[in-house]
Scaffold this motif. Structure first.
Motif, PDB file in Angstrom:
ATOM      1  N   ARG A  28      -2.319 -42.961   4.027  1.00 18.21           N
ATOM      2  CA  ARG A  28      -1.910 -41.590   4.360  1.00 18.21           C
ATOM      3  C   ARG A  28      -0.586 -41.622   5.099  1.00 18.21           C
ATOM      4  O   ARG A  28      -0.246 -42.603   5.751  1.00 18.21           O
ATOM      5  CB  ARG A  28      -2.946 -40.949   5.291  1.00 18.21           C
ATOM      6  N   SER A  62      -2.048 -34.261   5.815  1.00 21.60           N
ATOM      7  CA  SER A  62      -2.777 -33.858   4.610  1.00 21.60           C
ATOM      8  C   SER A  62      -2.210 -34.524   3.369  1.00 21.60           C
ATOM      9  O   SER A  62      -1.012 -34.782   3.281  1.00 21.60           O
ATOM     10  CB  SER A  62      -2.700 -32.343   4.436  1.00 21.60           C
ATOM     11  N   ARG A  63      -3.075 -34.778   2.419  1.00 18.57           N
ATOM     12  CA  ARG A  63      -2.666 -35.353   1.132  1.00 18.57           C
ATOM     13  C   ARG A  63      -2.056 -34.298   0.214  1.00 18.57           C
ATOM     14  O   ARG A  63      -1.330 -34.633  -0.710  1.00 18.57           O
ATOM     15  CB  ARG A  63      -3.876 -35.955   0.420  1.00 18.57           C
ATOM     16  N   ASN A  64      -2.375 -33.038   0.441  1.00 18.00           N
ATOM     17  CA  ASN A  64      -1.925 -31.972  -0.450  1.00 18.00           C
ATOM     18  C   ASN A  64      -0.917 -31.072   0.235  1.00 18.00           C
ATOM     19  O   ASN A  64      -1.030 -30.790   1.425  1.00 18.00           O
ATOM     20  CB  ASN A  64      -3.120 -31.143  -0.925  1.00 18.00           C
ATOM     21  N   LYS A  66       2.624 -28.058  -0.816  1.00 13.01           N
ATOM     22  CA  LYS A  66       3.281 -27.185  -1.793  1.00 13.01           C
ATOM     23  C   LYS A  66       4.777 -27.470  -1.781  1.00 13.01           C
ATOM     24  O   LYS A  66       5.363 -27.739  -0.738  1.00 13.01           O
ATOM     25  CB  LYS A  66       3.037 -25.716  -1.458  1.00 13.01           C
ATOM     26  N   LEU A  94       3.326 -29.043   4.223  1.00 12.66           N
ATOM     27  CA  LEU A  94       1.938 -29.461   4.436  1.00 12.66           C
ATOM     28  C   LEU A  94       1.213 -28.429   5.297  1.00 12.66           C
ATOM     29  O   LEU A  94       1.843 -27.681   6.054  1.00 12.66           O
ATOM     30  CB  LEU A  94       1.897 -30.830   5.104  1.00 12.66           C
ATOM     31  N   ASP A 116       1.568 -26.948  -6.507  1.00 11.39           N
ATOM     32  CA  ASP A 116       0.717 -27.824  -5.702  1.00 11.39           C
ATOM     33  C   ASP A 116       1.085 -29.278  -5.963  1.00 11.39           C
ATOM     34  O   ASP A 116       1.310 -29.684  -7.108  1.00 11.39           O
ATOM     35  CB  ASP A 116      -0.755 -27.600  -6.046  1.00 11.39           C
ATOM     36  N   LEU A 117       1.150 -30.066  -4.888  1.00 12.60           N
ATOM     37  CA  LEU A 117       1.507 -31.477  -4.956  1.00 12.60           C
ATOM     38  C   LEU A 117       0.482 -32.305  -4.202  1.00 12.60           C
ATOM     39  O   LEU A 117      -0.193 -31.810  -3.301  1.00 12.60           O
ATOM     40  CB  LEU A 117       2.897 -31.707  -4.341  1.00 12.60           C
ATOM     41  N   LYS A 118       0.408 -33.592  -4.556  1.00 10.74           N
ATOM     42  CA  LYS A 118      -0.485 -34.511  -3.849  1.00 10.74           C
ATOM     43  C   LYS A 118       0.281 -35.781  -3.477  1.00 10.74           C
ATOM     44  O   LYS A 118       1.135 -36.260  -4.219  1.00 10.74           O
ATOM     45  CB  LYS A 118      -1.712 -34.850  -4.692  1.00 10.74           C
ATOM     46  N   THR A 120       1.091 -39.640  -2.886  1.00 11.28           N
ATOM     47  CA  THR A 120       0.816 -40.901  -3.573  1.00 11.28           C
ATOM     48  C   THR A 120       1.589 -42.021  -2.883  1.00 11.28           C
ATOM     49  O   THR A 120       2.810 -41.919  -2.727  1.00 11.28           O
ATOM     50  CB  THR A 120       1.255 -40.840  -5.057  1.00 11.28           C
ATOM     51  N   PHE A 138       5.378 -37.343  -3.716  1.00 14.51           N
ATOM     52  CA  PHE A 138       4.399 -36.302  -3.986  1.00 14.51           C
ATOM     53  C   PHE A 138       4.445 -36.006  -5.480  1.00 14.51           C
ATOM     54  O   PHE A 138       5.513 -35.800  -6.050  1.00 14.51           O
ATOM     55  CB  PHE A 138       4.677 -35.053  -3.161  1.00 14.51           C
ATOM     56  N   VAL A 141      -0.104 -31.746  -8.975  1.00 14.66           N
ATOM     57  CA  VAL A 141      -1.560 -31.813  -9.082  1.00 14.66           C
ATOM     58  C   VAL A 141      -1.959 -31.606 -10.526  1.00 14.66           C
ATOM     59  O   VAL A 141      -1.414 -30.780 -11.213  1.00 14.66           O
ATOM     60  CB  VAL A 141      -2.231 -30.755  -8.182  1.00 14.66           C
TER      61      VAL A 141
END
Length: 141
Positions: A28, A62-64, A66, A94, A116-118, A120, A138, A141
């Motif tokens: 993370r 957070s992993r997620n 915008k 975030l 939305d992004l995640k 990595t 990022f 999603v």
């Protein structure tokens, strides 16, 4: 029979990623939250950028997020650039209220503000010792 040994991993920047750096799915981004004003900064820092307070706690971010804004880089930067061109780079907002400048994965032609992004974590390259240098981006999603 020869045992397979895992390569040593180093973060792209100290005090930026959670450890251990394996497995990558568990890594993370780290942040620092000021206990005085609540401001969140990227990485582990010693004083608050907002109020100059020194009472901070390290938190996993957070992993997620915008995509707040972005640009597409189409020309190779000077020096020993390790990424692929073209590439997206943007500000990812975030839930903790922080915007992080980050490389963006996926097809640059499909980037869209508000998507939305995640998070990595991935090996960017091997250093002179053969260790993997772990970076982040990022992805859509």
């Amino acid at each position: 029979m020869v045992e397979k040994t895992e390569k040593k991993r180093d973060p792209i920047r100290e005090r930026l990623l959670s450890e251990p750096l394996s497995p990558l799915e568990d890594v993370r981004l780290l942040g620092s939250r000021c206990k005085n004003c609540g401001e969140v900064a990227l990485g582990e820092v010693s004083s608050c950028q907002n109020c100059a307070g020194e009472d901070l706690e390290v938190i996993p971010l957070s992993r997620n997020g915008k995509l707040w804004t972005y640009t597409i880089i189409r020309n190779r930067p000077p020096g020993d650039f390790k990424g692929e061109i073209p590439m997206g780079e943007g500000l990812v907002e975030l839930p903790e209220g922080i915007r992080i400048k980050s490389p963006l994965g996926g097809d640059v032609e499909h980037l869209k503000i508000g998507m939305d992004l995640k998070f990595t974590a991935y090996p960017l390259y091997e250093n002179e010792h053969g260790d993997e240098v772990i970076a982040f981006k990022f992805d859509p999603v």
